[in-house]
Design an enzyme around this catalytic site. Structure first.
Site, PDB file in Angstrom:
ATOM      1  N   ARG A 156       0.819  -1.226   0.000  1.00 36.80           N
ATOM      2  CA  ARG A 156       0.000   0.000   0.000  1.00 36.80           C
ATOM      3  C   ARG A 156       0.848   1.269   0.000  1.00 36.80           C
ATOM      4  O   ARG A 156       0.382   2.327  -0.441  1.00 36.80           O
ATOM      5  CB  ARG A 156      -0.977  -0.032   1.169  1.00 36.80           C
ATOM      6  CG  ARG A 156      -1.991  -1.170   1.021  1.00 36.80           C
ATOM      7  CD  ARG A 156      -2.831  -1.342   2.270  1.00 36.80           C
ATOM      8  NE  ARG A 156      -3.615  -2.562   2.202  1.00 36.80           N
ATOM      9  CZ  ARG A 156      -3.181  -3.757   2.608  1.00 36.80           C
ATOM     10  NH1 ARG A 156      -1.972  -3.876   3.114  1.00 36.80           N
ATOM     11  NH2 ARG A 156      -3.952  -4.820   2.505  1.00 36.80           N
TER      12      ARG A 156
ATOM     13  N   GLU B  81      11.330 -13.267  14.038  1.00 36.92           N
ATOM     14  CA  GLU B  81      10.000 -13.601  14.551  1.00 36.92           C
ATOM     15  C   GLU B  81       8.903 -12.765  13.915  1.00 36.92           C
ATOM     16  O   GLU B  81       7.719 -12.988  14.161  1.00 36.92           O
ATOM     17  CB  GLU B  81       9.950 -13.450  16.083  1.00 36.92           C
ATOM     18  CG  GLU B  81      10.173 -12.038  16.587  1.00 36.92           C
ATOM     19  CD  GLU B  81      11.641 -11.697  16.782  1.00 36.92           C
ATOM     20  OE1 GLU B  81      12.514 -12.383  16.196  1.00 36.92           O
ATOM     21  OE2 GLU B  81      11.926 -10.735  17.518  1.00 36.92           O
TER      22      GLU B  81
HETATM   23  O1  LIG Z   1       4.858  -1.824  11.883  1.00 42.89           O
HETATM   24  P1  LIG Z   1       4.942  -3.188  11.239  1.00 42.89           P
HETATM   25  O2  LIG Z   1       4.691  -4.310  12.198  1.00 42.89           O
HETATM   26  O3  LIG Z   1       6.239  -3.345  10.482  1.00 42.89           O
HETATM   27  O4  LIG Z   1       3.768  -3.298  10.208  1.00 42.89           O
HETATM   28  C1  LIG Z   1       3.494  -2.296   9.285  1.00 42.89           C
HETATM   29  C2  LIG Z   1       3.635  -2.796   7.901  1.00 42.89           C
HETATM   30  O5  LIG Z   1       2.680  -3.854   7.720  1.00 42.89           O
HETATM   31  C3  LIG Z   1       1.864  -3.543   6.612  1.00 42.89           C
HETATM   32  O6  LIG Z   1       2.416  -4.132   5.506  1.00 42.89           O
HETATM   33  P2  LIG Z   1       2.133  -5.663   5.099  1.00 42.89           P
HETATM   34  O7  LIG Z   1       3.379  -6.449   5.348  1.00 42.89           O
HETATM   35  O8  LIG Z   1       0.870  -6.140   5.699  1.00 42.89           O
HETATM   36  O9  LIG Z   1       2.047  -5.442   3.541  1.00 42.89           O
HETATM   37  P3  LIG Z   1       1.108  -5.928   2.412  1.00 42.89           P
HETATM   38  O10 LIG Z   1       0.189  -4.776   2.166  1.00 42.89           O
HETATM   39  O11 LIG Z   1       2.043  -6.136   1.277  1.00 42.89           O
HETATM   40  O12 LIG Z   1       0.425  -7.181   2.874  1.00 42.89           O
HETATM   41  C4  LIG Z   1       1.927  -2.041   6.482  1.00 42.89           C
HETATM   42  O13 LIG Z   1       1.689  -1.622   5.156  1.00 42.89           O
HETATM   43  C5  LIG Z   1       3.311  -1.695   6.921  1.00 42.89           C
HETATM   44  O14 LIG Z   1       4.237  -1.704   5.838  1.00 42.89           O
END
Ligand SMILES: O=P(O)(O)OC[C@H]1O[C@H](OP(=O)(O)OP(=O)(O)O)[C@H](O)[C@@H]1O
Length: 148
Positions: free
Chosen positions: A24, A69
């Site tokens: 996103r 983790e």
């Molecule tokens: O603070 P954190 O624990 O690091 O999480 C935040 C991250 O998680 C989500 O990405 P996600 O990996 O879900 O991306 P996606 O949209 O590709 O599934 C969001 O867009 C952030 O990049």
């Protein structure tokens, strides 16, 4: 109005470059960069890169891993190092932050390249206070603003 809203969160720090993490962040980052009139750099997730591309020797990739983790085994973020230059003032834009693991990995790559980390501008700030302070996270909303 997300571009102006996200762009206003760190306006005092005058970012010169926006970065966004797939998925996103690759939507929200460019609209924020367009609003601010600055460049945009995309951060990719290594497990989603098809094949064995690692970049030519003259254009090496920066890599930063999240803790093992994190998200069932962690993930590695990658970006061509040439896209950051010393003097860049870099702002991460994303839709959500929680543990700060991905933002921390991005910050390591930014600083490794000699650029300056400004902070993170997010739609929903769901992180703990110490994470918010360490990464300078600013959000348009918190989890409490969301419907239950
Ligand atoms: O603070 P954190 O624990 O690091 O999480 C935040 C991250 O998680 C989500 O990405 P996600 O990996 O879900 O991306 P996606 O949209 O590709 O599934 C969001 O867009 C952030 O990049």
């Amino acid at each position: 109005m997300l571009g102006p809203g996200l762009g206003a969160l760190h306006a005092d720090a005058r970012p010169t470059l926006i970065v966004g993490i797939e998925t996103r962040g690759l939507v929200l980052g460019p609209i924020t960069a367009l609003h601010l009139g600055v460049g945009f750099v995309e951060i990719r997730k290594d497990r989603r890169i098809v094949g064995e591309y690692r970049g030519p020797a003259a254009d090496p990739l920066l890599r930063a891993a999240t803790p093992p983790e994190y998200q069932d085994g962690g993930l590695t973020l990658v970006v061509p190092g040439r896209l950051f230059r010393p003097g860049d003032r870099v702002l991460l834009v994303d839709e959500w932050i929680e543990t700060g693991a991905q933002a921390s990995a991005v910050r390591r790559m930014v600083t490794e390249a000699g650029a300056e980390w400004i902070g993170a501008a997010v739609v929903v700030d769901a992180c703990a206070p110490h994470v918010r302070a360490r990464l300078d996270v600013r959000g348009l909303l918190t989890e409490d603003d969301l419907p239950a």
